[in-house]
Each structure stands twice: as C-alpha cells, then as structure tokens.
Design an enzyme around this catalytic site. Sequence first.
Site, PDB file in Angstrom:
ATOM      1  N   ASP A   1      41.897  15.953  33.341  1.00  0.00           N
ATOM      2  CA  ASP A   1      41.583  16.325  34.719  1.00  0.00           C
ATOM      3  C   ASP A   1      40.078  16.292  34.970  1.00  0.00           C
ATOM      4  O   ASP A   1      39.612  15.744  35.980  1.00  0.00           O
ATOM      5  CB  ASP A   1      42.141  17.721  34.997  1.00  0.00           C
ATOM      6  CG  ASP A   1      41.997  18.132  36.450  1.00  0.00           C
ATOM      7  OD1 ASP A   1      42.170  17.278  37.328  1.00  0.00           O
ATOM      8  OD2 ASP A   1      41.705  19.319  36.702  1.00  0.00           O
TER       9      ASP A   1
ATOM     10  N   HIS B   1      45.105  26.367  44.531  1.00  0.00           N
ATOM     11  CA  HIS B   1      46.118  25.309  44.423  1.00  0.00           C
ATOM     12  C   HIS B   1      46.982  25.380  43.159  1.00  0.00           C
ATOM     13  O   HIS B   1      48.169  25.035  43.231  1.00  0.00           O
ATOM     14  CB  HIS B   1      45.469  23.923  44.575  1.00  0.00           C
ATOM     15  CG  HIS B   1      44.747  23.416  43.374  1.00  0.00           C
ATOM     16  ND1 HIS B   1      43.411  23.671  43.146  1.00  0.00           N
ATOM     17  CD2 HIS B   1      45.168  22.666  42.307  1.00  0.00           C
ATOM     18  CE1 HIS B   1      43.043  23.092  42.017  1.00  0.00           C
ATOM     19  NE2 HIS B   1      44.093  22.480  41.489  1.00  0.00           N
TER      20      HIS B   1
ATOM     21  N   ASP C   1      48.305  18.753  40.574  1.00  0.00           N
ATOM     22  CA  ASP C   1      47.587  19.110  41.800  1.00  0.00           C
ATOM     23  C   ASP C   1      48.496  19.192  43.019  1.00  0.00           C
ATOM     24  O   ASP C   1      48.014  19.142  44.155  1.00  0.00           O
ATOM     25  CB  ASP C   1      46.469  18.098  42.070  1.00  0.00           C
ATOM     26  CG  ASP C   1      45.159  18.469  41.406  1.00  0.00           C
ATOM     27  OD1 ASP C   1      45.042  19.601  40.898  1.00  0.00           O
ATOM     28  OD2 ASP C   1      44.241  17.627  41.394  1.00  0.00           O
TER      29      ASP C   1
ATOM     30  N   LYS D   1      47.721  21.214  46.141  1.00  0.00           N
ATOM     31  CA  LYS D   1      46.728  20.786  47.127  1.00  0.00           C
ATOM     32  C   LYS D   1      47.373  20.301  48.422  1.00  0.00           C
ATOM     33  O   LYS D   1      46.680  20.126  49.426  1.00  0.00           O
ATOM     34  CB  LYS D   1      45.843  19.681  46.531  1.00  0.00           C
ATOM     35  CG  LYS D   1      44.860  20.198  45.487  1.00  0.00           C
ATOM     36  CD  LYS D   1      43.961  19.091  44.965  1.00  0.00           C
ATOM     37  CE  LYS D   1      42.942  19.631  43.961  1.00  0.00           C
ATOM     38  NZ  LYS D   1      42.084  18.561  43.408  1.00  0.00           N
TER      39      LYS D   1
ATOM     40  N   HIS E   1      45.879  24.292  34.431  1.00  0.00           N
ATOM     41  CA  HIS E   1      45.017  23.163  34.065  1.00  0.00           C
ATOM     42  C   HIS E   1      43.536  23.413  34.361  1.00  0.00           C
ATOM     43  O   HIS E   1      42.698  22.573  34.013  1.00  0.00           O
ATOM     44  CB  HIS E   1      45.491  21.868  34.742  1.00  0.00           C
ATOM     45  CG  HIS E   1      45.447  21.883  36.238  1.00  0.00           C
ATOM     46  ND1 HIS E   1      46.456  22.432  37.005  1.00  0.00           N
ATOM     47  CD2 HIS E   1      44.524  21.410  37.111  1.00  0.00           C
ATOM     48  CE1 HIS E   1      46.162  22.305  38.286  1.00  0.00           C
ATOM     49  NE2 HIS E   1      44.983  21.687  38.381  1.00  0.00           N
TER      50      HIS E   1
END
Length: 341
Positions: A295, A241, A213, A216, A266
């Site tokens: 996730d 992202h 991530d 982000k 992902h």
Amino acid sequence: MVITNSSVRTKRLKQALQRHINVQYVTLPKTCARLSSDDQLIAWADLKSVETIFAIRKFLDQNRGVTQRIFLIEDRIHPASAQAYALGATHVLIVDQSMTSLHRFLRDSAAHNPDAETEAAAQRSAQMLEASFTAMSNGELVDIDGLQDCADSTISCLNRHGLSGWLGVVRRHHKATYQHVLLVSGVLVDFGISLGLRHADLRTLHLAAMLHDIGKAKIPLSILDKPGRLEPQERLIIERHPSIGFDALQDNPRVTPEILDGVRHHHEYLDGSGYPDRLSGSEISDIVRMLTIADIFGALIEERSYKPPMPRQQAYNILLQMTTRLETALVSAFEPVAIER
C-alpha cells in the site's frame, strides 16, 4: 526447459517439441539446472508422488524468476490440478495423445501481445472495482465472487510479464482511487509470487488488495482527490476508511476474517503509531504486514494530477527508512519486486 520424472514422458515431449529449438530436458530428481526469467518451464510428472512433488518444489525454489510455468496433467481430476497450482503453475494443460493442448498453447504464446493481455486484465479489474465501490455507496453487498474472478488473469499477467507492464497499464487509468487499488493489487500479488506462495494464497492477497480501500467509497471526492495537503479535519475523515470498509464487509458471508483484517488494519504499524486500533508488534498479522508495504509503495509510485510517479528505487528507499514501522525482513524480501520485476 522440460522436466519430467520418466523417460517415457521425456520421449513423448521430445517428439511433440521437435520443431522447437533450444529445449533443455531434465529428468527428476535432478534439480541443478538454472533458468532465466524469459524461459518457459514445462513440467510433466506424477503429482501423486511425494518424492516427485518435493523434487519439483526444490527445482522451482532454485528458479523463482521463471514467469511461465506450464504443468501437464493426464485428466481433469481436481487433486492433480490443485497440486500443480500449489506448486506454482501459471497454466495447467490436459495432455492427449497428440499433445494438442500443448501445441495450441505454445502457438498462441508465440503470437501473444503482453500489453493486450495486461490491458484486458486491468480493465476487467477496474470494472469490478467500480461495481464494488458503487455497491458500497448504495449499501449493497459487494460481489466477492466477481472480484475473485479477476484474480487468475492478474496472477497470470504478473507471472508471464512481471510487474513493470502491469504498472504501465494501470497508470493510464483515469480514476485515482481505482488506479491506487490496481497498483497495490499488482504489487502485492507480485510480492507473493516472488516469495513462492501457493496459488490459493495469491488469490487471497489479490482479494485483500482489491478490497483494502473499499471504505473510501464513503469518503467525499473533494477529500479523496484534493491536490495537496489535507487539513487536520479532512485527515480525520479519510482515516475512517478502514473502519468504514470493515463495518460494511463484516456481514458479507463471502469475506473471510483474514480479508477483514487486511481491510481494517492496513494502516497499522509495528511501533503502534498506525490507525484505527493502534496495533503493534505481534498483533499485526502477516497478510497485513505485506499489504501495508504494498500500500505504501503503491501510493508512492502512483501518478496523480498534482504529482508524477516516484521512481521505484526512490520509493523503496523510503520503505527502508521505516525501520520501526515495517518488518525489516519483509522489506528486504520486497526489494526484487520493487526494483527488478
């Protein structure tokens, strides 16, 4: 439990452990003993012997729930240590005539505070995440070596204490994005442990989770931390992202293609309904399939200001319903991680 491949090694360990009660000794190739998750395993054997390696692997396959696996080696030569970790060692100790390192380890282990160890490991990971997000925001290279340095302590905590302790500590972290990443890293590494993956593979899973991530860092906090449903335009922004993270990391020489794959993909699903590339079926790699499960599970069980953490059984039931999007066999294999550990 002690396993060796020679009577000489067994005798030395019996002398060293004579003050410890309830020690069971097994001489390879015998592999029929069964251990519980609370047991310690001490293995001292010739790791250059193919037959011995096969016997140890068979024994560990029968006892995957054991969270502390201590391997003893005679010297610091790299192949012996590497082979021990490849077999699933959580700790590798160098033995001497007086067994000093083993005595010290058992003494420290007996006085050990699991919460303190987990707290320290999670705090270290959180600090590296903050540094990584800051670097990403400033257009600087993310410190991959620093992130990798967190891997062994995280793996050790999960091996020794299971996932529940990790989740409890991480949920106390105050920044929602970091909390999510730390949850996913623990869940994914524990998933790999439950599958019996090699130590090197666990480190790869850890890094993929820590970076998944990173994009982000470029998303406004007003969207990331919005308490409630996102507007369509906000959803489009946050769905950028994975691509942002991929673009930022692809020029970093320390980031491998499989890690980049995890960062970018992902949110892809087997039925092609994911993003950003609408991959489907065989286009989605194994590491991405595992990361996606971790996730989703992490997002469901995380705690936010506007929602309590979902019970793990309920979160797993949601994974079971995603039959067209997630690999059914992997979701089934994930059950012990989701429910038991």
